[in-house]
Design a protein around this motif. Structure first.
Motif, mmCIF file in Angstrom:
data_model
loop_
_atom_site.group_PDB
_atom_site.id
_atom_site.type_symbol
_atom_site.label_atom_id
_atom_site.label_comp_id
_atom_site.label_asym_id
_atom_site.label_seq_id
_atom_site.Cartn_x
_atom_site.Cartn_y
_atom_site.Cartn_z
ATOM 1 N N THR A 68 -36.130 -32.137 36.263
ATOM 2 C CA THR A 68 -36.954 -31.630 35.170
ATOM 3 C C THR A 68 -36.152 -30.585 34.416
ATOM 4 N N ILE A 69 -36.154 -30.703 33.097
ATOM 5 C CA ILE A 69 -35.469 -29.736 32.248
ATOM 6 C C ILE A 69 -36.516 -29.131 31.337
ATOM 7 N N GLU A 70 -36.591 -27.813 31.331
ATOM 8 C CA GLU A 70 -37.568 -27.093 30.515
ATOM 9 C C GLU A 70 -36.829 -26.133 29.604
ATOM 10 N N ASP A 71 -37.065 -26.263 28.304
ATOM 11 C CA ASP A 71 -36.411 -25.414 27.309
ATOM 12 C C ASP A 71 -34.897 -25.379 27.502
ATOM 13 N N GLY A 72 -34.299 -26.547 27.783
ATOM 14 C CA GLY A 72 -32.858 -26.662 27.890
ATOM 15 C C GLY A 72 -32.252 -26.238 29.213
ATOM 16 N N LYS A 73 -33.086 -25.825 30.166
ATOM 17 C CA LYS A 73 -32.585 -25.382 31.470
ATOM 18 C C LYS A 73 -33.235 -26.199 32.580
ATOM 19 N N ILE A 74 -32.495 -26.382 33.658
ATOM 20 C CA ILE A 74 -33.044 -27.132 34.784
ATOM 21 C C ILE A 74 -34.260 -26.399 35.328
ATOM 22 N N GLY A 75 -35.379 -27.109 35.396
ATOM 23 C CA GLY A 75 -36.601 -26.527 35.920
ATOM 24 C C GLY A 75 -36.781 -26.846 37.394
ATOM 25 N N SER A 76 -36.517 -28.098 37.744
ATOM 26 C CA SER A 76 -36.628 -28.488 39.153
ATOM 27 C C SER A 76 -35.741 -29.690 39.428
ATOM 28 N N ILE A 77 -35.301 -29.758 40.669
ATOM 29 C CA ILE A 77 -34.501 -30.881 41.148
ATOM 30 C C ILE A 77 -35.111 -31.322 42.464
ATOM 31 N N GLN A 78 -35.376 -32.592 42.579
ATOM 32 C CA GLN A 78 -35.897 -33.163 43.817
ATOM 33 C C GLN A 78 -34.831 -34.113 44.364
ATOM 34 N N PHE A 79 -33.967 -33.611 45.225
ATOM 35 C CA PHE A 79 -32.876 -34.442 45.726
ATOM 36 C C PHE A 79 -33.377 -35.653 46.498
ATOM 37 N N ASN A 80 -34.533 -35.527 47.156
ATOM 38 C CA ASN A 80 -35.055 -36.668 47.902
ATOM 39 C C ASN A 80 -35.506 -37.786 46.969
ATOM 40 N N ASN A 81 -35.644 -37.518 45.674
ATOM 41 C CA ASN A 81 -36.033 -38.544 44.711
ATOM 42 C C ASN A 81 -34.831 -39.295 44.143
ATOM 43 N N TRP A 82 -33.635 -38.764 44.325
ATOM 44 C CA TRP A 82 -32.463 -39.374 43.724
ATOM 45 C C TRP A 82 -32.033 -40.570 44.549
ATOM 46 N N VAL A 83 -31.879 -41.676 43.883
ATOM 47 C CA VAL A 83 -31.456 -42.898 44.550
ATOM 48 C C VAL A 83 -30.211 -43.399 43.820
ATOM 49 N N ASN A 84 -29.105 -43.481 44.527
ATOM 50 C CA ASN A 84 -27.848 -43.874 43.890
ATOM 51 C C ASN A 84 -27.864 -45.274 43.316
ATOM 52 N N ASP A 85 -28.601 -46.166 43.934
ATOM 53 C CA ASP A 85 -28.611 -47.542 43.460
ATOM 54 C C ASP A 85 -29.974 -47.945 42.895
ATOM 55 N N SER A 86 -30.637 -47.010 42.265
ATOM 56 C CA SER A 86 -31.957 -47.268 41.712
ATOM 57 C C SER A 86 -31.885 -48.321 40.607
ATOM 58 N N ASP A 87 -32.850 -49.227 40.609
ATOM 59 C CA ASP A 87 -32.945 -50.229 39.554
ATOM 60 C C ASP A 87 -33.675 -49.690 38.329
ATOM 61 N N VAL A 88 -34.222 -48.482 38.442
ATOM 62 C CA VAL A 88 -35.035 -47.929 37.365
ATOM 63 C C VAL A 88 -34.581 -46.510 37.031
ATOM 64 N N ILE A 89 -34.459 -46.240 35.737
ATOM 65 C CA ILE A 89 -34.264 -44.877 35.249
ATOM 66 C C ILE A 89 -35.265 -44.705 34.123
ATOM 67 N N GLY A 90 -36.068 -43.671 34.206
ATOM 68 C CA GLY A 90 -37.039 -43.383 33.161
ATOM 69 C C GLY A 90 -36.894 -41.959 32.688
ATOM 70 N N VAL A 91 -36.958 -41.755 31.368
ATOM 71 C CA VAL A 91 -36.854 -40.420 30.791
ATOM 72 C C VAL A 91 -38.087 -40.175 29.931
ATOM 73 N N GLU A 92 -38.771 -39.115 30.281
ATOM 74 C CA GLU A 92 -39.966 -38.717 29.547
ATOM 75 C C GLU A 92 -39.626 -37.435 28.790
ATOM 76 N N ILE A 93 -39.800 -37.453 27.478
ATOM 77 C CA ILE A 93 -39.542 -36.282 26.650
ATOM 78 C C ILE A 93 -40.881 -35.802 26.108
ATOM 79 N N ASP A 94 -41.196 -34.559 26.397
ATOM 80 C CA ASP A 94 -42.449 -33.953 25.932
ATOM 81 C C ASP A 94 -43.650 -34.865 26.179
ATOM 82 N N SER A 95 -43.741 -35.367 27.405
ATOM 83 C CA SER A 95 -44.857 -36.189 27.889
ATOM 84 C C SER A 95 -44.982 -37.553 27.225
ATOM 85 N N SER A 96 -43.890 -38.061 26.663
ATOM 86 C CA SER A 96 -43.880 -39.389 26.065
ATOM 87 C C SER A 96 -42.631 -40.121 26.549
#
Length: 136
Positions: A68-96
């Protein structure tokens, strides 16, 4: 547990998305429904500065975004959510939903002229920010 589409979601997927993307709905229901939801939303205008960016690395991410990036700075990182071989990447900007990639195919890309923070443009800055966040 299988994902159950609402009637509206199914209609949006079948009416808005190209058939090759709609065909992925059974394997990646959340991502494809999200893509259909913001399919008609125009790209961000030139110079748009997002207040928040959430990056997801999994299809059914009950724990929230991996980054999560808030106002240009890292807000939170969930390392357990990171998957090196994930088939999906999704980016939500301002709730869209701004970007969705499934199996290496870009399904939705509305980033347009949005100004992404340096932390996303530079792996070195991301690593430094991550280390700084961990050391706090």
């Amino acid at each position: 547990m299988a994902y159950e589409f609402s009637e509206k979601e199914l209609a949006d997927i079948n009416e808005k998305l190209p058939p090759q993307y709609a065909a992925l709905k059974d394997k990646y229901p959340v991502s494809i429904a999200n893509a259909a939801d913001d399919w008609d939303t125009p790209p961000y205008p030139e110079g748009y500065v997002p207040q928040s960016i959430d990056i997801y690395y999994q299809e059914h991410d009950a724990l929230g975004p991996g980054l999560t990036i808030e106002d240009g700075k890292i807000g939170s990182i969930q390392f357990n959510n990171w998957v090196n071989d994930s088939d999906v990447i999704g980016v939500e900007i301002d709730s869209s939903w701004a970007y969705i990639q499934v199996e290496g195919r870009v399904i939705l890309n509305r980033i347009g002229g949005a100004v992404l923070p340096n932390v996303l443009q530079s792996p070195e800055l991301l690593l430094k920010a991550t280390i700084a966040k961990i050391q706090r």
